[in-house]
Design an enzyme around this catalytic site. Structure first.
Site: not given
Ligand code: ACO
Length: 322
Positions: A279, A116, A249
């Site tokens: 993204n 990215c 980004h």
């Molecule tokens: N739909 C519904 N529920 C979901 C989904 C979904 N798509 N994905 C995860 N969940 C659930 C999980 O299973 C979890 O359930 P549980 O509590 O029963 O175990 C719950 O939601 C919470 O999951 P978390 O992983 O704790 O959620 P979080 O608040 O951390 O959000 C996310 C997840 C959106 C991925 C966040 O961590 C994030 O944005 N991270 C950055 C990742 C990113 O942007 N990556 C892109 C590539 S890197 C870059 O470009 C820099």
């Protein structure tokens, strides 16, 4: 003294926007529009169809950038494509784009792989090539068919991404256009975001899909983006007060908001396209740049910062004067 300056931009998104509901229904995901919007800010993304390659999206974006710059294909004397989803193992997507654009002058063409952060890396490289005096008109592209490496049974990652391409024409100039760039990588974090499989002996070894520790990526992205913003400003001898626009980004609205909170900038100074595009990895920054120029938010004489963060872990920033 020779500097480089952006003379035109272009962007391209394949097909129609796909809403969260459509994606959930189409892929049979256990998710909801509300979860995706609240946690990521994403409402829509564009997905390329099976026959579309990264170079096809790059061709559209590059053609638009050439028109915006008032240039034609044979003016280009350097092609750099930032991508994590190349058309094939080789030749490079840049070489394939060179053929599709009918660039016949045998100029160098190569890909950059910094996930990215790829476009920020590629722009910095092109700036250095132009300032060397050996090149005068570079085509710099960020393009991805990221959907190729998504595991549609992994709801934690597949809802986040989209496909697209953004391009700039960067030309030699007497006036500085790229004021400063900073690039970083810390390979010790390679495990938190990767597509670890590889091709060997005609088969895929390991897991070919994107895997991510979302929370670790979130924290690192906020810290590295905030720090590199200060670093690139201080390299240019400028401060946040000098900035007109920030083009980060587009990974997640919450990452963008957390960076905004750390910097003394208002929400209106941040370009946000993640809600409509998801993204798009290396394409996200040049697509956001193109959107800001075309809707008039970024105009001649203004100062903008582009920030990339991504797998590697890589991060970097370019400070540009339009
Ligand atoms: N739909 C519904 N529920 C979901 C989904 C979904 N798509 N994905 C995860 N969940 C659930 C999980 O299973 C979890 O359930 P549980 O509590 O029963 O175990 C719950 O939601 C919470 O999951 P978390 O992983 O704790 O959620 P979080 O608040 O951390 O959000 C996310 C997840 C959106 C991925 C966040 O961590 C994030 O944005 N991270 C950055 C990742 C990113 O942007 N990556 C892109 C590539 S890197 C870059 O470009 C820099």
């Amino acid at each position: 003294m020779i500097f480089s300056r952006i003379s035109g931009t272009g962007g391209h998104l394949p097909g129609n926007p796909i809403s969260n509901e459509e994606l959930i229904a189409g892929k049979g995901l256990d998710s909801s529009d509300e979860w995706i919007r609240v946690r990521t800010g994403i409402a829509y993304r564009h997905l390329a169809n099976a026959g579309t390659a990264t170079s096809d999206l790059a061709l559209e974006a590059a053609s638009r950038a050439l028109v915006a710059a008032g240039r034609n294909s044979d003016d280009i004397d350097l092609i750099i494509v930032a991508t994590t989803t190349p058309d094939m193992i080789f030749p490079s997507t840049a070489a394939i784009l060179q053929k599709k654009l009918l660039v016949t002058n045998a100029c160098p063409a190569f890909d950059v792989q910094a996930v990215c952060s790829g476009f920020v890396y590629a722009l910095s490289i092109a700036d250095k090539f132009i300032r060397s005096g050996e090149h005068r008109c570079a085509l710099v592209v960020g393009a991805e068919v990221f959907s190729k490496i998504l595991d549609w049974s992994d709801r934690t990652s597949c809802v986040l991404f989209g496909d697209g391409a953004g391009a700039v024409i960067l030309e030699a100039s007497d006036e500085p256009g790229i004021l400063a760039s900073v690039l970083h990588s810390d390979g010790s974090h390679s495990g938190i975001l990767s597509a670890p499989g590889c091709l060997s002996g005609g088969t895929i070894l390991g897991d070919p899909y994107l895997r991510m520790d979302g929370q670790a990526v979130f924290k690192l992205a906020v810290n590295s983006a905030s720090n590199v913003a200060d670093e690139v400003l201080s390299k240019a001898g400028l401060s946040q007060a000098d900035l007109d626009l920030l083009i980060p980004h587009q990974a997640n609205i919450r990452i963008i908001q957390a960076v905004a909170k750390r910097l003394a900038l208002s929400d209106s100074q941040f370009v946000v396209t993640v809600s409509e595009q998801g993204n798009t990895s290396a394409a996200s920054v040049p697509l956001a740049l193109d959107a800001a120029i075309r809707d008039g938010r970024l105009r001649e004489g203004m100062l903008a910062m582009m920030i990339g963060v991504g797998g590697g872990f890589t991060w970097g920033a370019n400070l540009i004067k339009l």
